[in-house]
Design an enzyme around this catalytic site. Structure first.
Site, PDB file in Angstrom:
ATOM      1  N   SER A 158       0.810  -1.227   0.000  1.00 24.85           N
ATOM      2  CA  SER A 158       0.000   0.000   0.000  1.00 24.85           C
ATOM      3  C   SER A 158       0.839   1.270   0.000  1.00 24.85           C
ATOM      4  CB  SER A 158      -0.958  -0.040   1.176  1.00 24.85           C
ATOM      5  OG  SER A 158      -1.682  -1.233   1.108  1.00 24.85           O
ATOM      6  N   ARG A 173       7.681   6.417  -4.043  1.00 28.04           N
ATOM      7  CA  ARG A 173       8.254   6.943  -2.796  1.00 28.04           C
ATOM      8  C   ARG A 173       7.543   6.301  -1.627  1.00 28.04           C
ATOM      9  NH1 ARG A 173       4.399  10.048  -4.393  1.00 28.04           N
ATOM     10  NH2 ARG A 173       5.611  10.609  -6.204  1.00 28.04           N
ATOM     11  N   ASP A 211      -4.019  -1.369  -1.535  1.00 26.32           N
ATOM     12  CA  ASP A 211      -5.145  -1.670  -0.634  1.00 26.32           C
ATOM     13  C   ASP A 211      -6.463  -1.051  -1.122  1.00 26.32           C
ATOM     14  OD1 ASP A 211      -4.215   0.885  -0.018  1.00 26.32           O
ATOM     15  OD2 ASP A 211      -4.074   0.566   2.147  1.00 26.32           O
TER      16      ASP A 211
HETATM   17  C1  GLC Z   1      -0.809   5.911   1.519  1.00 20.10           C
HETATM   18  C2  GLC Z   1      -0.226   5.062   0.396  1.00 20.10           C
HETATM   19  C3  GLC Z   1      -1.327   4.450  -0.449  1.00 20.10           C
HETATM   20  C4  GLC Z   1      -2.324   3.725   0.435  1.00 20.10           C
HETATM   21  C5  GLC Z   1      -2.829   4.629   1.553  1.00 20.10           C
HETATM   22  C6  GLC Z   1      -3.758   3.900   2.511  1.00 20.10           C
HETATM   23  O1  GLC Z   1      -1.469   6.997   0.956  1.00 20.10           O
HETATM   24  O2  GLC Z   1       0.636   5.829  -0.401  1.00 20.10           O
HETATM   25  O3  GLC Z   1      -0.804   3.561  -1.395  1.00 20.10           O
HETATM   26  O4  GLC Z   1      -3.398   3.288  -0.343  1.00 20.10           O
HETATM   27  O5  GLC Z   1      -1.738   5.143   2.287  1.00 20.10           O
HETATM   28  O6  GLC Z   1      -3.141   2.799   3.086  1.00 20.10           O
END
Ligand code: GLC
Length: 473
Positions: A158, A173, A211
């Site tokens: 995520s 990143r 996610d």
């Molecule tokens: C951050 C991550 C993203 C994820 C979110 C919730 O924004 O960069 O990929 O979906 O957190 O977990």
């Protein structure tokens, strides 16, 4: 003297002079956190433009990552898949069996809390840790590949990745306070597979999933009215299905214009160029202290990792400047991220009955932070929690409203997962009220777009995506 650490002098009544100064400063802060309807609408309109921009060829603030999830499940997907979810706070390993009967599935799982120090460990330690947990799970459940092939795994990672295909993802990143060198700019699928191979673990990755995409697919599968999948936990983000013809940056793939593909917006990065969000000094401080200053501007005002921190910064500021919690030793509150967002929720909930004497909050603040506020001070703490959480919920609604406006969605549901959404007092009601203000629904209409709890995205959603990918449908 251990006892005295972080303790309060016996609670003395706060002088009227001090109280007046504190209330004046609280009032000033409250104003900087207030976002009226007009501002919500202005933010949303800018958000819509930025979502569009992210689909194009020039770089904008919002990555709008193409996930290569091209199909919606029908309910007839079958197969057995391992899933691993590496989010912000936990690692979860599951064994998911999608059974023959429509929509049927079985799931067993293990969850591990990730310690804070892991956020800065080495890449080898990270992948080694994940591979070892997968191995433990396989051993414990005695899972063996069929026909000596490897076990298929769907990996929910995520963080923002650039994907050429679904089995690949170069980390753009780290977000959510993670800062492990040697991963940004690299394919995380290859790195995890290498750690698996080094340990002779018979697993191969068939899909890399965000996610939000998992939440979208799992939720839309049960309820076709779900148009957006969103996470509001440690981080904040959303995914939706877009027509390929509206994504100029993948035009060279010559895909049918009407073909749908999942877009992981990564809209936590909204307004990194600082054009519309009303950031205050506390937001700037959070940004400065984070491992990636300048990144995830929107997320830092909305998500669970930051609301507790905003509250903590305000309390410390009031103490240092106008004598709030005078006589208390705030030592334990001076560490960055000393306070989790759940603390705010617990406080607000207890304060919901106006005659409450705040017994639980009092005990919690004493035990966890060594402070003993008076009842008046406790009520001020509750007010501050409300100020921070209200702004988070109202801003959260802007992102969802923007996707709906951009896509022309006027009715439907948004599947949301994450503890900051499901466990935070009144978050859903506050976000729903803000959505109503932004989208200007007539007063007599019920909410046209509603928030519902998402289905299990990183377990069932990821397994469904894996099944669609390997063709078991
Ligand atoms: C951050 C991550 C993203 C994820 C979110 C919730 O924004 O960069 O990929 O979906 O957190 O977990």
């Amino acid at each position: 003297m251990k006892e005295a650490q972080g303790a309060c002098a016996p609670t003395a009544p706060v002088s009227q002079g001090t109280l007046d100064k504190v209330l004046q400063e609280v009032d000033r802060i409250a104003q900087t956190f207030t976002i009226d309807r007009e501002s919500l609408q202005r933010i949303t309109d800018h958000f819509v433009k930025e979502l569009e921009r992210g689909l194009g060829n020039e770089d904008g603030d919002i990555p709008m990552n193409v996930t290569w999830v091209m199909n919606q499940p029908t309910g007839y997907e079958t197969g057995q898949f391992l899933t691993v979810d590496f989010g912000g706070t936990n690692l979860r390993v599951c064994n998911v069996t999608l059974t023959e009967e429509k929509g049927g599935c079985e799931l067993t799982q293990h969850k591990f809390k990730l310690s804070k120090h892991m956020r800065k460990c080495t890449a080898d330690e990270l992948w080694g840790f994940i591979a070892d947990r997968i191995n433990d799970f396989i051993q414990e459940h005695n899972l063996r590949p069929h026909n000596s092939e490897k076990l298929p795994l769907a990996f929910t990672f995520s963080y923002p990745v650039t994907q050429d295909n679904i089995r690949h993802g170069v980390l753009q990143r780290w977000t959510k306070g993670w800062d492990i060198s040697g991963v940004e700019g690299h394919d995380v699928v290859a790195q995890l597979e290498q750690a698996l191979e080094q340990r002779n673990i018979p697993v191969h990755i068939v899909a890399l999933v965000n996610d939000t995409t998992g939440a979208l697919i799992a939720s839309a599968y049960r309820d076709p009215e779900v148009k957006v999948g969103s996470i509001l936990g440690t981080g904040c983000n959303a995914a939706y299905m877009e027509k390929c013809g509206r994504i100029p940056k993948i035009a060279s793939h010559n895909l049918p214009a009407d073909q749908l593909v999942g877009i992981n917006t990564e809209y936590g990065a909204f307004d990194n160029s600082h054009q519309v969000l009303p950031r205050c000094d506390f937001d700037l401080e959070i940004d400065r202290a984070s491992p990636r200053p300048g990144q995830q501007t929107y997320e830092k005002m909305v998500a669970g990792l930051y609301t507790g921190e905003l509250f903590r910064l305000i309390i410390v500021h009031l103490h240092d400047t106008v004598g709030f919690l005078e006589g208390c030793d705030l030592r334990r509150l001076r560490d960055v991220h000393a306070m989790e967002s759940s603390v705010l929720s617990r406080m607000e909930e207890e304060n919901a009955t106006p005659e409450s004497t705040m017994v639980e909050t009092r005990t919690m603040l004493k035990q966890e932070f060594g402070i003993e506020p008076t009842l008046e001070e406790l009520k001020i703490c509750c007010l501050l929690a409300e100020i921070v959480c209200m702004r988070a919920a109202r801003l959260y609604a802007c992102g969802i409203a923007a996707i709906c406006k951009k896509e022309g969605v006027t009715r439907g549901r948004v599947g949301v997962d994450g503890s900051a959404f499901s466990k935070n007092y009144k978050f859903k009601e506050r976000a729903a009220a803000a959505l109503r203000e932004i989208l200007e629904w007539p007063a007599e209409e019920e909410d046209l777009i509603t928030f519902v709890p998402a289905e299990d995205g990183s377990g069932i959603g990821a397994a469904l995506i894996a099944a669609l990918t390997v063709g078991n449908h």
